[in-house]
Design a protein around this motif. Structure first.
Motif, PDB file in Angstrom:
ATOM      1  N   PHE A 193       0.867  -1.178   0.000  1.00  0.00           N
ATOM      2  CA  PHE A 193       0.000   0.000   0.000  1.00  0.00           C
ATOM      3  C   PHE A 193       0.905   1.230   0.000  1.00  0.00           C
ATOM      4  O   PHE A 193       1.638   1.466   0.971  1.00  0.00           O
ATOM      5  N   ALA A 194       0.885   1.993  -1.079  1.00  0.00           N
ATOM      6  CA  ALA A 194       1.761   3.154  -1.232  1.00  0.00           C
ATOM      7  C   ALA A 194       0.929   4.425  -1.348  1.00  0.00           C
ATOM      8  O   ALA A 194      -0.295   4.386  -1.526  1.00  0.00           O
ATOM      9  N   GLY A 195       1.613   5.551  -1.238  1.00  0.00           N
ATOM     10  CA  GLY A 195       0.955   6.839  -1.390  1.00  0.00           C
ATOM     11  C   GLY A 195       0.041   7.205  -0.244  1.00  0.00           C
ATOM     12  O   GLY A 195      -0.960   7.921  -0.434  1.00  0.00           O
ATOM     13  N   LEU A 196       0.371   6.741   0.965  1.00  0.00           N
ATOM     14  CA  LEU A 196      -0.471   7.048   2.118  1.00  0.00           C
ATOM     15  C   LEU A 196      -0.313   8.522   2.509  1.00  0.00           C
ATOM     16  O   LEU A 196       0.718   9.148   2.233  1.00  0.00           O
ATOM     17  N   PRO A 197      -1.313   9.100   3.166  1.00  0.00           N
ATOM     18  CA  PRO A 197      -1.218  10.508   3.565  1.00  0.00           C
ATOM     19  C   PRO A 197      -0.019  10.753   4.485  1.00  0.00           C
ATOM     20  O   PRO A 197       0.384   9.882   5.267  1.00  0.00           O
ATOM     21  N   ALA A 198       0.534  11.942   4.414  1.00  0.00           N
ATOM     22  CA  ALA A 198       1.658  12.301   5.271  1.00  0.00           C
ATOM     23  C   ALA A 198       1.186  12.497   6.704  1.00  0.00           C
ATOM     24  O   ALA A 198       0.016  12.742   6.973  1.00  0.00           O
ATOM     25  N   GLY A 199       2.149  12.368   7.633  1.00  0.00           N
ATOM     26  CA  GLY A 199       1.852  12.619   9.036  1.00  0.00           C
ATOM     27  C   GLY A 199       1.400  11.378   9.771  1.00  0.00           C
ATOM     28  O   GLY A 199       1.129  10.328   9.178  1.00  0.00           O
ATOM     29  N   MET A 200       1.296  11.503  11.097  1.00  0.00           N
ATOM     30  CA  MET A 200       0.867  10.391  11.935  1.00  0.00           C
ATOM     31  C   MET A 200      -0.624  10.148  11.730  1.00  0.00           C
ATOM     32  O   MET A 200      -1.416  11.091  11.683  1.00  0.00           O
TER      33      MET A 200
END
Length: 379
Positions: free
Chosen positions: A129-136
């Motif tokens: 799974f790639a391109g996840l949102p930035a940040g915690m």
């Protein structure tokens, strides 16, 4: 990519009550290990390791995740390919952001349904799974509801932390294949998961396809599992397998409820009768699959007068039992399953028994509207 421990680290496994160590890794089971000594039918083990409602939960700032698994799926000798393995689904902050087909691993070949299985060993596969949102962010990785899945490895390109407590209530549900939801379009499309999301609760789905038979070890499991809400969907397997007569059915229901109440005396408990199933409404089981691929009753409708169970008899008995117990158990409630899927929706039973993927989602919405209403049993 950094390896993330699947056991003893920040990742929390929810929806499973046991982890079985395998050669490849670990496999979630939805019943405790001690229950294995209390049944002989291998189908019970088979559906217990199908991870309906099981998910990995954690926080991470990673933008990419890799998940390595070894699945086990069946294949008839007459079929050109194995049965579909189902989907792995990724939720970020409660929103579905990724779906990947679970890779085919081990294949269990057989000459026909119920025949001896022959293992064709497979290898683990990796889903990315790639391109996840930035940040915690809060992440939930849901396993395919219909396919036993061994967890081999989890890798991330960022930090992985334990999930924070969110204060949601825990709902424990038990039912048959119609609650296991093998035919759903993904693990978050099963009706208990749809309902839990709408109701803002955490669900543990202890449903056992083909095996919701008021087994005492299931009652003891529910008794010993922390729960804020409990529901039981009772009847379809009991009729389709001709597992009880009227004489024995009522005491078995009472005994199941008594055991649960030993551990949860005041928890809201919703007893649900079967959804509509035309073949069994007035006729008793056992059942078989007819030439058209649809469910057919083999029992004689005249035998109902002698104590055989049809769905109509089961519904009447469950309503009677609930009413009889409510004076001493005001937290016990009853729901006619036809409110979730009724007689005018027979076209949504593709094989005459199991709802379609769209019907499962509709059932989840209807259950949530009833159970989590301001005057509902789970309010």
């Amino acid at each position: 990519m950094r390896a993330v421990p699947l056991v003893g680290g920040p990742v929390e496994l929810r929806g499973a009550l046991d982890l079985e160590t395998t050669q490849a890794g670990v496999m979630p089971r939805r019943l405790p290990a001690w229950t294995k000594e209390q049944y002989q039918d291998p189908s019970v083990y088979g559906v217990t390791v199908m991870p309906s409602g099981v998910r990995l939960v954690f926080r991470t700032d990673a933008r990419e995740l890799e998940f390595e698994v070894l699945t086990s799926t069946g294949q008839l000798d007459s079929d050109p390919r194995p049965r579909p393995t189902g989907m792995l689904e990724l939720l970020v902050d409660g929103v579905l952001v990724g779906r990947q087909q679970a890779p085919v691993g081990n294949v269990l070949r057989m000459a026909g349904p119920g025949a001896v299985q022959r293992l064709v060993p497979g290898e683990p596969g990796t889903v990315r799974f790639a391109g996840l949102p930035a940040g915690m962010k809060d992440v939930e990785l849901w396993l395919p509801q219909q396919t036993p899945t061994e967890l081999v490895a989890l890798r991330a390109d960022g930090d992985v932390l334990a999930p924070l407590p969110d204060g949601r209530r825990r709902w424990v549900h038990h039912g048959s294949s119609i609650s296991h939801c093998i035919e759903a379009d993904g693990p978050t499309g099963t009706w208990p998961v749809v309902a839990a999301a709408l109701g803002g609760v955490e669900v543990i789905n202890l449903s056992q396809a083909g095996n919701a038979l008021l087994d005492p070890y299931v009652a003891r499991t529910i008794r010993d599992t922390p729960a804020d809400l409990i529901s039981l969907k009772v009847g379809i397997n009991i009729v389709s397998l001709a597992a009880f007569r009227l004489r024995t059915f009522g005491p078995a229901v009472h005994g199941f409820l008594d055991t649960i109440r030993d551990g949860h005396p005041d928890v809201p408990l919703l007893l649900i009768s079967p959804v509509s199933c035309p073949a069994l409404e007035e006729a008793p089981g056992p059942t078989a699959t007819g030439p058209d691929g649809r469910l057919a009753a083999l029992g004689d409708p005249a035998d109902v007068a002698g104590g055989a169970l049809s769905l109509a008899v089961v519904r009447a008995e469950l309503a009677r039992i609930t009413a009889a117990r409510q004076e001493s158990d005001p937290h016990l409630h009853y729901l006619d399953g036809r409110e979730l899927l009724g007689p005018d929706e027979a076209e949504d039973l593709a094989d005459g028994l199991h709802p379609t993927a769209a019907a499962y989602r509709r059932m989840g919405k209807r259950f949530a509207a009833h159970a989590f209403a301001t005057d509902g049993p789970f309010r």
